[in-house]
Write a protein that holds these residues in place. Structure first.
Motif, mmCIF file in Angstrom:
data_model
loop_
_atom_site.group_PDB
_atom_site.id
_atom_site.type_symbol
_atom_site.label_atom_id
_atom_site.label_comp_id
_atom_site.label_asym_id
_atom_site.label_seq_id
_atom_site.Cartn_x
_atom_site.Cartn_y
_atom_site.Cartn_z
ATOM 1 N N UNK A 178 0.721 -1.063 0.124
ATOM 2 C CA UNK A 178 0.088 -0.080 0.032
ATOM 3 C C UNK A 178 0.804 1.294 -0.007
ATOM 4 N N UNK A 179 1.911 1.241 0.791
ATOM 5 C CA UNK A 179 2.701 2.556 0.945
ATOM 6 C C UNK A 179 3.604 2.555 -0.334
ATOM 7 N N UNK A 180 3.770 1.419 -0.972
ATOM 8 C CA UNK A 180 4.802 1.634 -2.293
ATOM 9 C C UNK A 180 3.988 2.101 -3.543
ATOM 10 N N UNK A 181 2.615 1.524 -3.684
ATOM 11 C CA UNK A 181 1.780 1.571 -4.876
ATOM 12 C C UNK A 181 0.895 3.226 -4.646
ATOM 13 N N UNK A 182 0.848 3.797 -3.444
ATOM 14 C CA UNK A 182 -0.019 4.652 -3.539
ATOM 15 C C UNK A 182 0.628 6.177 -4.064
ATOM 16 N N UNK A 183 1.748 6.305 -3.902
ATOM 17 C CA UNK A 183 2.269 7.303 -4.595
ATOM 18 C C UNK A 183 2.241 7.366 -6.128
ATOM 19 N N UNK A 184 2.438 6.193 -6.662
ATOM 20 C CA UNK A 184 2.208 5.842 -8.194
ATOM 21 C C UNK A 184 1.073 6.047 -8.666
ATOM 22 N N UNK A 185 -0.152 5.414 -7.865
ATOM 23 C CA UNK A 185 -1.222 5.394 -8.440
ATOM 24 C C UNK A 185 -1.825 7.107 -8.199
ATOM 25 N N UNK A 186 -1.378 7.500 -7.051
ATOM 26 C CA UNK A 186 -1.786 9.047 -6.819
ATOM 27 C C UNK A 186 -1.457 9.974 -8.030
ATOM 28 N N UNK A 187 -0.220 9.740 -8.140
ATOM 29 C CA UNK A 187 0.568 10.728 -9.075
ATOM 30 C C UNK A 187 -0.243 10.762 -10.484
ATOM 31 N N UNK A 188 -0.431 9.458 -10.840
ATOM 32 C CA UNK A 188 -1.229 9.062 -12.276
ATOM 33 C C UNK A 188 -2.657 9.889 -12.339
ATOM 34 N N UNK A 189 -3.213 9.441 -11.056
ATOM 35 C CA UNK A 189 -4.747 9.929 -11.029
ATOM 36 C C UNK A 189 -4.638 11.768 -10.809
#
Length: 438
Positions: free
Chosen positions: A388-399
């Motif tokens: 969750x901590x690793x995926x969140x910045x990536x997903x949020x940056x794209x969103x």
């Protein structure tokens, strides 16, 4: 047998005493300093990128490489946490609790003494990577270890409060890192910072970490582990094997709780200052100041959530807290989109509701039996946090590229998960209560 039960009930019902407060104080101090050591890296990524990579590569590539080294610490968390938890279930909580802070303090101190790329070439980033991996392994054992250690010392009716005080201490470690970074950047010029001042926060962290490790020698092994050891009830097989085979539902519940904790902290506390600066043109000094207020509010919210979990139960606390988190985060981000003058009011309010994460450790402590508790909690927490901590910045940056209010909707989804988990725990609690009455 009746006397033993009566003594156990008296022990569970007793108030927190001076010894409990000493344990909580020393454990919280060590946890705060260890989290400071782990997080201080992110505040100096720009200068570290200049000093530990070739000067002729593009700035963007240099920053990607530096953040990759920072991320390596997160990837190392599950491995370190699972290994230390294994021995914590078999050899004792205190030994691993002390080892984790030593494993953090020494690499932090060594980073402060590390030669740069100009001095030793390619070995500089490789050494930095190796030390960062050691830091990640250490923090993977420290957080679950601290929760288990204080939970098994504290009276049962104060377990949630004790664990939430530890969680509050960890968040204060983030605040300490932010304050030290602000002080270093204010006191020294950019030239001084690159020449030597960047080493100061790492040296401070390493030295104080060693002091905290020394202070932990005054802590005693938990009564729960000593009883398991005396009665020869320790795990008779690989603890993690038993966890994976017999406690899958507990793993799912603990992982969902960890996702709530990880995403709320990453989005609301770690990513929001830069988000405010970039999306709504908030001055860095204003966003960082408000962030400090939010972290203080978060620390207070953690303690309130832990106290509430003891009084009302984890289910009702998570249900109410998740609704408040969703409401406050929606109000914060939507207000910021057109009126940033409310920043110092709404950001701390959201930070306080993020404190619902203080109720998460109690549900994980109760999810696993004592003989495999450290392994079960550490596996669930570290694997879920890394994901969750690793995926969140990536997903949020794209969103964010398609919707500037993406953090608001991300936290709303998270709040729905938290409310659903709380509702499940509440129904399960009532089901058990009705069964016991019958």
């Amino acid at each position: 047998m009746r006397d033993q039960i009566q003594q156990g009930n008296i022990s569970a019902a007793r108030p927190l005493n001076r010894e409990d407060c000493k344990i909580l104080g020393l454990a919280s101090l060590g946890g705060a300093l260890e989290f400071y050591d782990f997080i201080i890296f992110v505040f100096f990524t720009v200068v570290l990128g200049k000093l530990f990579f070739p000067p002729d590569i593009p700035d963007a590539l240099r920053q990607i490489q530096t953040f990759s080294i920072f991320a390596a610490g997160y990837l190392a968390r599950p491995l370190g946490g699972i290994a230390m938890a294994h021995f914590g279930d078999l050899l004792g909580r205190k030994k691993m609790f002390t080892l984790s802070i030593l494993m953090m303090a020494l690499p932090t101190l060594m980073i402060g003494l590390l030669p740069t790329y100009q001095q030793i070439g390619i070995w500089a980033p490789l050494c930095l990577l190796a030390l960062r991996i050691l830091q990640g392994a250490a923090i993977g054992g420290e957080v679950p270890g601290a929760w288990v250690f204080v939970a098994e010392h504290a009276p049962e009716r104060h377990t949630g409060l004790a664990c939430s005080i530890i969680t509050s201490g960890l968040t204060l470690g983030i605040l300490l890192g932010a304050l030290i970074a602000m002080a270093i950047n204010s006191l020294f010029s950019p030239a001084e910072l690159e020449a030597w001042a960047w080493r100061v926060p790492f040296l401070i962290g390493g030295i104080f970490g060693l002091i905290a490790m020394y202070l932990r020698k005054w802590l005693h092994e938990t009564p729960v582990f000593l009883e398991l050891q005396a009665k020869k009830h320790l795990a008779d097989e690989l603890p993690l094997k038993k966890v994976l085979r017999d406690h899958r539902l507990s793993i799912v519940i603990s992982m969902l709780g960890t996702c709530l904790l990880a995403v709320a902290i990453v989005v609301a506390i770690l990513m929001t200052p830069a988000y405010l600066q970039k999306q709504f043109s908030v001055l860095p000094v204003d966003s960082l100041r408000a962030n400090c207020y939010a972290i203080v509010a978060l620390s207070m919210g953690c303690i309130v959530a832990g106290w509430s979990a003891d009084k009302l139960g984890s289910g009702l606390t998570l249900l109410i807290g998740s609704v408040l988190l969703g409401s406050s985060s929606y109000a914060f981000y939507h207000t910021m989109s057109h009126d940033t003058s409310q920043l110092t009011l709404l950001y701390p309010l959201m930070g306080f509701t993020v404190g619902i994460v203080g109720a998460v450790p109690l549900l994980m402590i109760k999810a696993f039996p004592a003989a495999i508790r450290f392994s079960g909690l550490s596996f669930s927490y570290n694997v879920a946090y890394a994901f969750a901590g690793g995926l969140t910045p990536v997903v949020l940056s794209l969103w964010i590229k398609s919707d500037v209010l993406a953090p608001s909707y991300y936290l709303l989804l998270l709040s729905a998960v938290g409310a659903g988990l709380g509702g499940y725990l509440l129904l399960n609690q009532r089901r058990h209560l009705c069964h016991s009455i019958r």
